[in-house]
Motif scaffolding. Sequence first.
Motif, short mmCIF file in Angstrom:
data_model
loop_
_atom_site.label_atom_id
_atom_site.label_comp_id
_atom_site.label_asym_id
_atom_site.label_seq_id
_atom_site.Cartn_x
_atom_site.Cartn_y
_atom_site.Cartn_z
N GLU A 1 3.42 23.49 1.66
CA GLU A 1 3.92 22.89 0.80
C GLU A 1 3.49 21.49 0.47
O GLU A 1 3.54 20.88 -0.41
N ASP A 2 2.79 21.08 1.56
CA ASP A 2 2.01 19.88 1.74
C ASP A 2 0.84 19.90 1.15
O ASP A 2 0.17 18.78 0.72
N THR A 3 0.09 21.01 0.53
CA THR A 3 -1.09 20.89 -0.01
C THR A 3 -1.30 20.37 -1.18
O THR A 3 -0.25 20.55 -2.26
N ALA A 4 -2.07 19.39 -1.32
CA ALA A 4 -2.22 18.60 -2.67
C ALA A 4 -3.34 17.71 -2.48
O ALA A 4 -4.06 17.46 -1.39
N VAL A 5 -3.76 17.04 -3.53
CA VAL A 5 -4.71 15.82 -3.40
C VAL A 5 -3.82 14.65 -3.28
O VAL A 5 -2.94 14.32 -3.95
N TYR A 6 -4.27 14.00 -2.21
CA TYR A 6 -3.62 12.80 -1.78
C TYR A 6 -4.26 11.58 -2.11
O TYR A 6 -5.63 11.44 -2.06
N PHE A 7 -3.50 10.58 -2.81
CA PHE A 7 -4.15 9.14 -3.27
C PHE A 7 -3.61 8.10 -2.63
O PHE A 7 -2.27 8.12 -2.61
N CYS A 8 -4.34 7.05 -2.22
CA CYS A 8 -3.76 5.76 -1.77
C CYS A 8 -3.77 4.82 -3.09
O CYS A 8 -4.50 5.10 -4.19
N SER A 9 -2.86 3.93 -2.98
CA SER A 9 -2.73 2.97 -4.12
C SER A 9 -2.34 1.56 -3.46
O SER A 9 -1.66 1.61 -2.90
N ALA A 10 -2.76 0.42 -4.18
CA ALA A 10 -2.38 -1.02 -3.90
C ALA A 10 -1.69 -1.36 -5.05
O ALA A 10 -2.12 -1.40 -6.14
N LEU B 1 0.95 -1.07 -0.15
CA LEU B 1 -0.17 -0.15 0.12
C LEU B 1 0.71 1.13 0.16
O LEU B 1 1.87 1.37 0.74
N GLY B 2 0.30 2.42 -0.66
CA GLY B 2 1.35 3.60 -0.98
C GLY B 2 0.31 4.67 -1.03
O GLY B 2 -0.79 4.75 -1.25
N TRP B 3 0.96 5.77 -0.68
CA TRP B 3 0.21 7.30 -0.84
C TRP B 3 1.15 8.06 -1.75
O TRP B 3 2.31 8.29 -1.78
N PHE B 4 0.47 8.65 -2.75
CA PHE B 4 1.07 9.62 -3.86
C PHE B 4 0.09 11.17 -3.54
O PHE B 4 -0.88 10.94 -2.97
N ARG B 5 0.73 12.00 -3.98
CA ARG B 5 0.05 13.28 -4.01
C ARG B 5 0.43 14.08 -5.34
O ARG B 5 1.31 13.87 -5.88
#
Length: 122
Positions: A89-98, A34-38
């Motif tokens: 600077e952390d402002t973003a749309v965050y996505f999780c991914s499998a 599992l991971g997080w992207f932005r």
Amino acid sequence: QEQLVQTGGGLVQAGGSLRLSCAASERTFSNSALGWFRQAPGKEREFVTAISWSGASTYYADSVKGRFAISRDNTKNTVYLQMNSLDPEDTAVYFCSAASQWYGVSWSGDYWGQGTQVTVSS
């Protein structure tokens, strides 16, 4: 195609904290890293962090190292992203991914969440 379900976004002041959650099916969760992207405005999607199935291996982008923490609860089929000391600077749309295959920096990205807005104000 399965889409992961995310919760926990929102607005927070600089220095504050937020926690994101991402739920998957048991079948997907039990066979995936599992991971997080932005993705910030005007920028391409970037890697944030990832965790192996067992939770023994975690990796973080330099920009979030020491501030963010990824964890997974295999009994709840859920992965979390704890974000501390947030910066604008952390402002973003965050996505999780499998990912069924994760080899170093290579990420198969079999399934993705719908995205969650995180906005950090100054």
